[in-house]
Scaffold this active site. Structure first.
Site, short mmCIF file in Angstrom:
data_model
loop_
_atom_site.label_atom_id
_atom_site.label_comp_id
_atom_site.label_asym_id
_atom_site.label_seq_id
_atom_site.Cartn_x
_atom_site.Cartn_y
_atom_site.Cartn_z
CB CYS A 28 39.25 -17.11 107.34
SG CYS A 28 38.93 -18.84 107.74
CG ASP A 449 58.05 -5.68 66.04
OD1 ASP A 449 58.95 -6.08 65.31
OD2 ASP A 449 57.01 -5.15 65.63
CG ASP A 648 52.34 -4.19 66.06
OD1 ASP A 648 53.41 -4.75 65.75
OD2 ASP A 648 51.75 -3.37 65.33
CG ASP A 652 55.73 -8.89 66.74
OD1 ASP A 652 56.87 -9.12 66.32
OD2 ASP A 652 55.14 -7.81 66.56
#
Length: 772
Positions: A28, A449, A648, A652
């Site tokens: 639990c 981008d 990508d 970036d």
């Protein structure tokens, strides 16, 4: 497709400072808190996170593994180290969970077989007068009670033993858990009944009643709940199991000129591997011979097979379609893309969301508070209850102990995370950090981008309109021949277009570059000039014939080139980085989710504005350097709130790190993926609305689970204590309490499993998909 490889030095550093433990015996949410506190108390530990659903602990710091295992053992649980560098997928843990589920099933059947006669004898006598008379005339009350005692004692001693061997030691350590509640409740009912059966004079007059059926049926019902819970838990990790199952066990390797089948663990980098039609790719590699189509949907979520030939990269676990291939292994074992994907999913499943902080604070004191509430219930009923007060006090205190369900609270968040991140992996959306699930839901702006994200990332010939009297293929052949001497991306795009149409490009003669204007050359005795409009005018040619086309191209953000052949204007040409085919639908899906879309790019403003106008992008920030992208993200955060950035490239990475959530296109650079919180394994922008809709669905599911868990306990613990009795004369039987408690955990798990049916949103139904 680009290989998804992390930095090895970084991975090694992570292994030096992060230890994974498999923890057994947690039942639990209170168990989670105790294991975490035990680990955090070990010298050298800087942080520890324990997950009930995955039964794992992640420990950061420099503590020795033996010290960590010992600390968990001292807290009353068992732990063992998991090798983080081993191939993902823990067969031992899976086998242990399956063995525990089978044991639960056997114990459940035995408990039901023993408890059913007890229930019929006792409850049947109360509810059915004829049954009462039959028992009196055949067995008699005393013999009936002795038979019930024997059967119930067997129930508690055999199938119910797990509750006492775990719950009583936890109680003695002053760290009670769910097992303690069941143990105290059932032993109280059984012990009182034993006294009523064998020493009734010790009890106040009129209170000698037995509650064997409550103890026996409670054990059976709790076992039923645990068994259903174990089954459901197994289904929550099915995504991982399926991913592990994608890894072939055998590879056909060329050794000494012969093809031999070897276990996958014996394949090494550089081995040549043969692949037949219909087989799964055993390792990551490069095609050295043959051609075929590969189904990469398990990596990218994209259903369309990808053509592979010599030089193409292939990923282990993907499916070869028709052709035969020979591969050179480039990554094996834990270094394959599939192994890294599984490891990322496991890490995300084991992480804690910010929303879990409240749950942790509550569950820390939950079980002790329940035991206090049960004691208070007993005292109040003894002091103010009707006769026989002792019987009422016992039954209601037991009901309070049994109905409390910290399991539901402990499972509410991790099970939804497990199923949500697993479903994301199936769709090609990898959550590198579990908290990105919650943060992505709160995004208000998606900043993207342009190059490689909205667009293909490389220039292509998009337009070639020829003047009357010229043949398009011949014009393309001659222009490509001139451009074949240039290394400019525009020139390469024209040459690739010609070759893609099966045109043989001849070698140019007398090639000359006219600075700032264009190029010219002789091709097969013909004079060919290619350049801007000013170059054509310098040659005395009028480009007005293409005026309408030039205006259209300018409106699309494209810069036209012109070609002249033998002194005549022959064609207008445009080369551009084309928008990906699925980008418009992805932008529309983001708008349907109620999000603003901003484009941040280093490209010129005119081109950026033209693309934004075509796609319906809300805001454009153009002509920015990488540092400028970070500033743009900060400004968007100040103006709108949460920002998710999609990119990508290497440039970036800073913006990906600055945004609340960074999403990297999986066909991009490794640096970008390392900086991102979410990796979209396909090159499609559609992964962004998929990820956001999945985030909304998962957090919504967690909120439903938490509401149920807290509302259940808040409402039913007072009912079990008898709060409705003064006004309505209603009491909650401990048996019903046990049933409700078991079903509470099963409800939470079942609700989490609904996420397995999550459907990626289309533009028109993105909102509906997020609410599913």
């Amino acid at each position: 497709m680009r290989m998804f490889n992390g930095d090895e030095d970084k991975d090694r550093s992570m292994r030096d400072t992060t230890t994974e433990l498999a923890v057994e015996g947690m039942t639990c949410a209170s168990c989670v808190g105790r294991v975490e506190r035990a680990l955090q108390a070990v010298p050298g530990v800087s942080g520890a996170a324990v997950n009930l659903a995955t039964e794992r602990a992640t420990v950061r710091g420099a503590a020795a593994v033996d010290a960590l295992v010992a600390a968990v053992g001292k807290a009353g649980y068992e732990a063992r180290a998991i090798d983080a560098g081993a191939p993902a997928g823990d067969d031992e843990a899976t086998a242990r969970r399956e063995a525990d589920r089978l044991a639960l099933g056997r114990n459940l059947l035995l408990a039901v077989a023993l408890a059913l006669p007890v229930f019929i004898l006792e409850m049947g006598s109360h509810l059915v007068p004829a049954m009462h008379h039959w028992v009196e005339q055949t067995l008699g009350t005393q013999r009936s009670w002795i038979l019930q005692f024997a059967l119930t004692t067997l129930v508690l001693a055999v199938p119910g033993r797990r509750f006492y061997t775990a719950g009583i030691p936890a109680l003695l350590r002053l760290a009670p858990d769910m097992n303690s509640l069941v143990a105290v409740g059932t032993l109280a009912a059984w012990g009182y009944s034993v006294v009523a059966t064998f020493a009734p004079r010790l009890l106040p007059e009129g209170t000698a009643n037995v509650y064997y059926e409550a103890a026996a049926v409670i054990v059976a019902l709790v076992l039923l709940g645990r068994w259903l819970e174990a089954r459901a838990k197994g289904r929550t990790s099915e995504a991982i199991t399926r991913l592990v199952g994608l890894q072939p066990k055998i590879a056909r390797v060329l050794r000494d000129g012969r093809a031999v089948d070897v276990p996958i663990g014996e394949v090494v980098d550089g081995d040549l591997v043969e692949l037949r039609p219909g087989e799964r790719v055993p390792v990551d590699g490069d095609v050295v011979e043959g051609s075929s189509w590969i189904d990469e949907s398990m990596i990218t979520g994209e259903p369309v097979p990808v053509e592979k030939s010599a030089g193409s990269a292939v990923v282990g676990g993907t499916v070869n379609q028709q052709g035969a291939l020979t591969l050179r292994a480039t990554a094996v074992g834990a270094q394959t893309v599939l192994a890294q994907i599984i490891r990322l999913v496991e890490q995300a499943q084991g992480s804690k969301l910010p929303i879990q902080a409240l749950v942790d604070r509550v569950t820390l004191w939950f079980v002790p508070a329940v035991m206090g509430a049960a004691l208070l219930t007993f005292v109040v009923w003894m002091a103010f209850g009707p006769s026989p007060a002792l019987g009422f006090a016992l039954v209601n205190a037991v009901a309070v102990l049994i109905i409390a369900c910290p399991c539901a609270m402990g499972l509410a968040t991790p099970t939804s995370i497990m199923v949500g991140t697993g479903r994301g992996a199936e769709l090609g959306v990898l959550f590198r950090k579990g908290e990105a699930l919650q943060l992505l839901r709160d995004a208000r702006v998606v900043a993207v981008d342009k190059t490689g994200t909205l667009t293909e990332g490389r220039p292509k010939l998009t337009d070639l309109d020829v003047s009357q009297g010229f043949d398009r293929a011949e014009v393309l052949r001659l222009v490509a021949a001139v451009e074949s001497r240039s290394e400019h991306p525009i020139a390469r795009a024209i040459v690739e277009a010609a070759e893609g149409e099966g045109i043989t490009v001849p070698a140019p003669a007398e090639f000359t570059s006219v600075t700032g204007m264009g190029v010219r050359a002789g091709i097969d005795g013909r004079r060919v000039e290619v350049g801007a409009d000013r170059y054509m005018r310098s040659l005395g040619l009028d480009v007005d014939a293409f005026d309408d086309v030039a205006k259209r191209l300018a409106g699309e953000g494209k810069s036209p080139l012109y070609a002249a052949i033998d002194g005549r204007l022959a064609a207008i040409i445009a080369v551009a980085d084309p928008v990906k085919a699925d980008t418009p639908a992805a932008i529309a899906a983001l708008h349907a989710l109620g999000l603003k879309v901003a484009m941040i790019t280093g490209d010129n403003a005119r081109t950026a504005q033209a693309i934004a106008a075509r796609l319906g992008i809300d805001e454009v920030i153009a002509e920015v350097l990488p540092a400028g992208k970070v500033d743009a993200v900060r400004r968007l955060k100040d103006e709108h709130g949460g920002v998710a950035f999609v990119g990508d490239g290497i440039n970036d990475a800073p913006a990906l790190a600055e945004a609340e959530v960074g999403l990297a296109i999986g066909t991009g650079t490794d640096v970008a993926m390392e900086a991102a919180d979410v990796v979209l394994m396909s090159g499609s922008l559609q992964g962004v609305p998929n990820a956001i809709a999945l985030s909304k669905a998962t957090i919504g599911n967690i909120r439903q689970n938490l509401f149920w868990a807290f509302a259940y306990n808040t409402a039913l613990i007072p009912v079990a204590a008898g709060v409705l009795y003064p006004a309505f004369g209603l009491l909650l039987s401990p048996i019903l309490a046990a049933g409700a408690m078991s079903l509470s955990s099963v409800f939470v798990l079942g609700n989490a499993l609904r996420l397995r049916g999550f459907k990626p949103p289309l533009a028109k139904d993105a909102v509906a998909g997020a609410r599913a």
